[in-house]
Design an enzyme around this catalytic site. Structure first.
Site, mmCIF file in Angstrom:
data_model
loop_
_atom_site.group_PDB
_atom_site.id
_atom_site.type_symbol
_atom_site.label_atom_id
_atom_site.label_comp_id
_atom_site.label_asym_id
_atom_site.label_seq_id
_atom_site.Cartn_x
_atom_site.Cartn_y
_atom_site.Cartn_z
ATOM 1 N N ASP A 20 0.848 -1.195 0.000
ATOM 2 C CA ASP A 20 0.000 0.000 0.000
ATOM 3 C C ASP A 20 0.885 1.247 0.000
ATOM 4 O OD1 ASP A 20 -1.943 1.949 0.419
ATOM 5 O OD2 ASP A 20 -1.987 1.604 2.595
ATOM 6 N N ASN A 22 -0.459 4.599 -0.408
ATOM 7 C CA ASN A 22 -1.087 5.870 -0.019
ATOM 8 C C ASN A 22 -1.741 5.836 1.365
ATOM 9 O OD1 ASN A 22 -3.238 4.285 -0.611
ATOM 10 N ND2 ASN A 22 -4.277 5.770 -1.938
ATOM 11 N N ASP A 24 -4.059 4.037 2.723
ATOM 12 C CA ASP A 24 -5.476 3.742 2.979
ATOM 13 C C ASP A 24 -5.691 2.296 3.443
ATOM 14 O OD1 ASP A 24 -5.058 2.334 0.653
ATOM 15 O OD2 ASP A 24 -6.713 3.234 -0.471
ATOM 16 N N ASP A 28 -2.005 -1.381 -3.652
ATOM 17 C CA ASP A 28 -2.382 -0.670 -4.875
ATOM 18 C C ASP A 28 -1.377 -0.919 -6.004
ATOM 19 O OD1 ASP A 28 -0.293 1.152 -3.953
ATOM 20 O OD2 ASP A 28 -1.831 2.009 -2.636
ATOM 21 N N ASP A 97 -6.887 -11.450 -14.458
ATOM 22 C CA ASP A 97 -7.887 -12.415 -14.032
ATOM 23 C C ASP A 97 -9.137 -12.203 -14.873
ATOM 24 O OD1 ASP A 97 -9.216 -14.341 -12.297
ATOM 25 O OD2 ASP A 97 -7.732 -13.754 -10.797
ATOM 26 N N ASP A 198 -11.108 -17.584 -14.298
ATOM 27 C CA ASP A 198 -11.828 -17.940 -13.080
ATOM 28 C C ASP A 198 -12.951 -18.949 -13.353
ATOM 29 O OD1 ASP A 198 -12.133 -16.999 -10.198
ATOM 30 O OD2 ASP A 198 -14.172 -16.639 -10.918
ATOM 31 N N GLU A 241 -9.041 -22.042 -14.321
ATOM 32 C CA GLU A 241 -9.319 -22.566 -12.988
ATOM 33 C C GLU A 241 -10.455 -23.565 -13.136
ATOM 34 O OE1 GLU A 241 -10.674 -21.385 -8.470
ATOM 35 O OE2 GLU A 241 -11.609 -20.457 -10.185
ATOM 36 N N HIS A 314 -4.801 -17.553 -3.586
ATOM 37 C CA HIS A 314 -5.587 -16.723 -2.664
ATOM 38 C C HIS A 314 -6.803 -17.449 -2.096
ATOM 39 C CE1 HIS A 314 -7.621 -16.666 -6.430
ATOM 40 N NE2 HIS A 314 -8.680 -16.131 -5.857
ATOM 41 N N ASP A 315 -7.037 -18.668 -2.519
ATOM 42 C CA ASP A 315 -8.168 -19.439 -1.995
ATOM 43 C C ASP A 315 -7.721 -20.518 -1.012
ATOM 44 O OD1 ASP A 315 -10.019 -18.068 -3.594
ATOM 45 O OD2 ASP A 315 -9.759 -19.474 -5.272
HETATM 46 C C1 GLC Z 1 -12.573 -18.537 -7.952
HETATM 47 C C2 GLC Z 1 -11.701 -17.539 -7.254
HETATM 48 C C3 GLC Z 1 -12.295 -17.254 -5.910
HETATM 49 C C4 GLC Z 1 -13.670 -16.676 -6.129
HETATM 50 C C5 GLC Z 1 -14.538 -17.570 -7.020
HETATM 51 C C6 GLC Z 1 -15.727 -16.847 -7.546
HETATM 52 O O1 GLC Z 1 -12.608 -19.761 -7.297
HETATM 53 O O2 GLC Z 1 -10.385 -18.010 -7.171
HETATM 54 O O3 GLC Z 1 -11.506 -16.407 -5.135
HETATM 55 O O4 GLC Z 1 -14.318 -16.505 -4.903
HETATM 56 O O5 GLC Z 1 -13.854 -18.025 -8.139
HETATM 57 O O6 GLC Z 1 -15.330 -15.887 -8.491
HETATM 58 CA CA CA Z 2 -3.611 2.016 -1.162
#
Ligand code: GLC
Ligand code: CA
Length: 533
Positions: A20, A22, A24, A28, A97, A198, A241, A314-315
């Protein structure tokens, strides 16, 4: 078809938690620009950026309200272009993405669609009449509850496989498909190199099935069409995915001659340690199965497609917490996992923070979680009255997606130097785990990752050599990579105890990589090394 994927090493950035600039409390684009040299130093040549489009944030950006913009909290389109340019100057490609199974309910298409049955956008989404005054079928949503939401305005239900703020697009409608192809071309024309797609196998629904989901009858047709209209002409890389596929189904999507996707993720090994794959229901890890599954995919995709090597995103909670030994052997087990996985044939994907060997942060109460899936699951399990509060918190700690979503600890400053303000989610800064500390220490996970990729990137045998599993028993695995006249052996001890060195390991071989200083008569706890003959 595009071939550059075979040379790729991909680093996933979850922008909200990266850096980050700035104050907040939200990472970013400027923050990514600041770290481009760091990213390059890892030996990666491609970045996958999780969604940075305008979004109400119900699912942290996976609910998009404008496919062609950049969210104000992340920056501007000009800053995005500056980032892209900075990446290209450093030899780094960018995958965005592509979230096209659904939009946000605040996307203007849906705002229009729900207005009336004869609105021109009505058929952009999947609307159904009630059946006997109830939901059209029994499908449930991934984030809990029914996959159908009743809309008073027109007296019909719309389909949402995820949250009710993520209505599913109707891919049967040719206008939707053309809009998506145009949008893809818009980003590719700007210079973006490809997409992570996705939940892409959900775009074609199979309504004959009792349970919700995709792999419907027109999946291949839709993907081939996108390839013809947008991806193919740009030689864009795509990685799908796709949960729950067999290797044969994956080949159908990725085989070069079919012109659909470049690659798909396989996540079968990430279902281990979970009863029936349920992330909130722990069971002991089957280490043998972990390696066997990876090997199954190496064999299954052989020659015709290229595997993806992944253990975090991230999941998922952190690999060290799930598969390694966070308390006794954090360095050894984190490096063993990398050495074992990334010695295989395929495209390595590394999730931000994985290169530091991060473990899961500790969540002390539900108020510390931000993830919609976790919060919904907690509420559902609580309502079942089967668990105590302590049991519920332990379940969330075990499986929550937020485990992988806390900010990168850059320095030992407050909040790890991630922000000067209040972070959007808790930070956890542990001694020795910051980038700053690991830069200084030669034997850090960070420097091990750098070494691993510098070796791998310069060795044709490790890039495309044939895979063979020689053994996998008693926590010890040995596999080879073979090309022309060289053979690389990857030997790993997946246990906290010493194990004897298998006979199939050659003596007098050149040591390429090792997470201990030497190779002795026995394998040390979590020892892993690459040797070349
Ligand atoms: C994919 C993403 C996940 C998201 C889901 C719905 O599994 O990796 O983070 O919640 O799709 O878009
Ligand atoms: Ca920021």
């Amino acid at each position: 078809m595009e071939q550059w994927h075979k040379e790729s090493v991909v680093y996933q950035i979850y922008p909200k938690s990266y850096n980050d600039t700035n104050g907040d409390g939200i990472g970013d684009i400027r923050g990514i620009i600041e770290k481009l040299d760091y990213i390059r130093s890892l030996g990666v040549n491609c970045v996958w950026l999780s969604p940075c489009y305008p979004s109400p944030g119900d699912d942290n950006g996976y609910d998009i309200s404008d496919y062609r913009g950049i969210a104000a909290e992340y920056g501007t389109l000009d800053e995005f272009k500056e980032m892209l340019d900075g990446m290209h100057k450093r030899g780094i490609r960018l995958l965005m993405d592509l979230v096209v199974n659904h939009t946000s309910d605040e996307h203007e298409w849906f705002v229009e669609s729900r207005k009336s049955k004869d609105n021109p956008y009505r058929d952009y989404y999947i609307w159904r009449d009630p059946v006997d005054g109830k939901e059209p079928n029994g499908w449930t949503a991934a984030f809990g509850g029914s996959a159908w939401e009743y809309d008073e305005q027109t007296g019909q239900y719309y389909l949402h496989l995820f949250s009710k703020k993520q209505p599913d697009l109707n891919w049967e409608n040719p206008k939707v498909r053309q809009e998506i192809a145009d949008m893809i071309n818009y980003w590719l024309d700007m210079g973006v190199d490809g997409f992570r797609c996705d939940v892409i196998n959900n775009i074609s629904k199979d309504f004959t099935r009792a349970y919700a989901g995709g792999n419907g009858p027109r999946l291949h047709e839709f993907l081939h069409e996108l390839h013809e209209r947008a991806l193919g002409p740009h030689k864009a890389l795509t990685v799908g995915e796709t949960w729950g596929l067999t290797p044969d189904q994956a080949l159908m999507l990725t085989s070069e001659k079919r012109g659909e996707l470049t690659m798909t993720f396989q996540f079968e090994h990430l279902l281990l340690g979970r009863v029936g794959g349920d992330k909130f229901d722990p069971e002991p890890l089957d280490k043998k199965a972990f390696v066997d599954i990876l090997a199954k995919w190496e064999y299954g995709l052989k020659n015709d497609s290229y595997p993806v090597l992944v253990m975090e995103n991230h999941d998922q909670p952190r690999a060290l917490s799930r598969f390694g030994d966070r308390y006794n052997y954090p360095y050894e087990s984190a490096t063993m996992l990398a050495s074992m996985l990334y010695g295989m044939r395929g495209v390595p994907f590394i999730y931000q923070g994985q290169e530091l060997g991060l473990h899961d942060p500790t969540f002390n109460s539900m108020s510390e979680y931000r993830d919609i899936e976790t919060i919904n699951a907690y509420n559902e399990l609580k309502a079942s009255e089967k668990y105590t509060e302590i049991e519920l918190l332990a379940k969330m700690q075990y499986g929550s997606r937020d485990c992988g979503r806390t900010p990168i600890p850059w320095t030992s400053e407050k909040h790890g130097g991630f922000t000067t303000g209040e972070p959007w989610i808790k930070t956890q800064i542990d001694d020795g785990f910051t980038v700053e500390a690991q830069e200084k220490k030669e034997s850090s996970v960070l420097n091990f990752y750098r070494k691993l990729f510098s070796i791998r990137n310069n060795d044709p045998c490790l890039k495309d050599g044939e895979f063979e599993l020689l053994m996998n028993e008693n926590d010890v695995s040995v596999y080879t990579r073979t090309s022309n006249d060289s053979v690389v052996y990857v030997i790993s001890n997946f246990s906290p105890e010493e194990r004897s060195l298998p006979d199939c390991v050659p003596t007098n071989a050149e040591v390429l990589l090792n997470n201990y200083n030497e190779i002795g008569a026995s394998l040390k706890p979590y020892q892993s090394f690459w040797v070349k003959k």
